[in-house]
Design a protein around this motif. Sequence first.
Motif, PDB file in Angstrom:
ATOM      1  N   TYR A 101       8.852   3.943   1.215  1.00 40.30           N
ATOM      2  CA  TYR A 101       8.546   5.077   2.091  1.00 40.30           C
ATOM      3  C   TYR A 101       8.444   4.539   3.502  1.00 40.30           C
ATOM      4  O   TYR A 101       7.931   3.445   3.724  1.00 40.30           O
ATOM      5  CB  TYR A 101       7.192   5.714   1.732  1.00 40.30           C
ATOM      6  CG  TYR A 101       7.130   6.324   0.363  1.00 40.30           C
ATOM      7  CD1 TYR A 101       8.024   7.300  -0.040  1.00 40.30           C
ATOM      8  CD2 TYR A 101       6.152   5.922  -0.540  1.00 40.30           C
ATOM      9  CE1 TYR A 101       7.953   7.856  -1.307  1.00 40.30           C
ATOM     10  CE2 TYR A 101       6.071   6.474  -1.803  1.00 40.30           C
ATOM     11  CZ  TYR A 101       6.976   7.443  -2.177  1.00 40.30           C
ATOM     12  OH  TYR A 101       6.904   7.992  -3.430  1.00 40.30           O
ATOM     13  N   GLN A 102       8.917   5.320   4.460  1.00 40.00           N
ATOM     14  CA  GLN A 102       8.679   4.960   5.850  1.00 40.00           C
ATOM     15  C   GLN A 102       7.489   5.794   6.325  1.00 40.00           C
ATOM     16  O   GLN A 102       7.480   7.015   6.181  1.00 40.00           O
ATOM     17  CB  GLN A 102       9.882   5.221   6.749  1.00 40.00           C
ATOM     18  CG  GLN A 102       9.609   4.689   8.159  1.00 40.00           C
ATOM     19  CD  GLN A 102      10.803   4.784   9.070  1.00 40.00           C
ATOM     20  OE1 GLN A 102      11.150   5.859   9.525  1.00 40.00           O
ATOM     21  NE2 GLN A 102      11.430   3.645   9.316  1.00 40.00           N
ATOM     22  N   MET A 103       6.489   5.091   6.843  1.00 36.05           N
ATOM     23  CA  MET A 103       5.260   5.724   7.312  1.00 36.05           C
ATOM     24  C   MET A 103       5.198   5.628   8.834  1.00 36.05           C
ATOM     25  O   MET A 103       5.782   4.727   9.432  1.00 36.05           O
ATOM     26  CB  MET A 103       4.037   5.036   6.707  1.00 36.05           C
ATOM     27  CG  MET A 103       4.071   4.855   5.198  1.00 36.05           C
ATOM     28  SD  MET A 103       4.080   6.390   4.259  1.00 36.05           S
ATOM     29  CE  MET A 103       2.346   6.801   4.313  1.00 36.05           C
ATOM     30  N   GLU A 104       4.453   6.546   9.439  1.00 36.55           N
ATOM     31  CA  GLU A 104       4.284   6.536  10.893  1.00 36.55           C
ATOM     32  C   GLU A 104       2.803   6.608  11.236  1.00 36.55           C
ATOM     33  O   GLU A 104       2.064   7.435  10.699  1.00 36.55           O
ATOM     34  CB  GLU A 104       5.004   7.729  11.516  1.00 36.55           C
ATOM     35  CG  GLU A 104       4.955   7.746  13.020  1.00 36.55           C
ATOM     36  CD  GLU A 104       5.761   8.887  13.618  1.00 36.55           C
ATOM     37  OE1 GLU A 104       5.493   9.235  14.774  1.00 36.55           O
ATOM     38  OE2 GLU A 104       6.656   9.436  12.939  1.00 36.55           O
ATOM     39  N   ARG A 105       2.385   5.718  12.132  1.00 37.56           N
ATOM     40  CA  ARG A 105       1.004   5.720  12.623  1.00 37.56           C
ATOM     41  C   ARG A 105       0.866   6.764  13.729  1.00 37.56           C
ATOM     42  O   ARG A 105       1.871   7.252  14.257  1.00 37.56           O
ATOM     43  CB  ARG A 105       0.625   4.343  13.164  1.00 37.56           C
ATOM     44  CG  ARG A 105       0.650   3.235  12.127  1.00 37.56           C
ATOM     45  CD  ARG A 105       0.309   1.873  12.766  1.00 37.56           C
ATOM     46  NE  ARG A 105       0.398   0.800  11.801  1.00 37.56           N
ATOM     47  CZ  ARG A 105       1.481   0.042  11.626  1.00 37.56           C
ATOM     48  NH1 ARG A 105       2.566   0.227  12.358  1.00 37.56           N
ATOM     49  NH2 ARG A 105       1.474  -0.920  10.711  1.00 37.56           N
ATOM     50  N   THR A 106      -0.366   7.068  14.108  1.00 35.33           N
ATOM     51  CA  THR A 106      -0.602   8.063  15.163  1.00 35.33           C
ATOM     52  C   THR A 106      -0.065   7.615  16.512  1.00 35.33           C
ATOM     53  O   THR A 106       0.222   8.447  17.369  1.00 35.33           O
ATOM     54  CB  THR A 106      -2.101   8.413  15.283  1.00 35.33           C
ATOM     55  OG1 THR A 106      -2.834   7.200  15.481  1.00 35.33           O
ATOM     56  CG2 THR A 106      -2.605   9.117  14.041  1.00 35.33           C
TER      57      THR A 106
END
Length: 130
Positions: A101-106
């Motif tokens: 999965y590609q996740m994104e931080r704030t």
Amino acid sequence: MYSETTHAIRVSVRPQFLEDQSSPRESHYVWAYTVRIENTGAETVQLRSRHWHITDARGRVQEVRGAGVVGEQPVLSPGQSFEYTSGTPLSTPSGIMVGSYQMERTDGSRFDVRIPAFSLDSPHERGSLN
């Protein structure tokens, strides 16, 4: 259950063979898999995309890429989790799935989270290959 943690995101997968949706005489085998994604870290993250490698018993690989999971791009605050169920058909009675999965931080930075390899085995396989 299969589980792996990357960058404080734990991904656990539980596959299940679906006898009622499979037709072994027609070389059609179906599995459901339930995935639980847990944020064990200190940062809020959002799941942006998925990438799967699905390999059947003959070694044929199918790649699946797309936005989110099951039509969603869940946001996980520290301590939160998200669970979903999806499925896959194969023309062989066993196989393996693995992915990320590609996740994104704030802050907009992105990172990949490994999905553990898990075995797709049916009672129609003579021996367990995976």
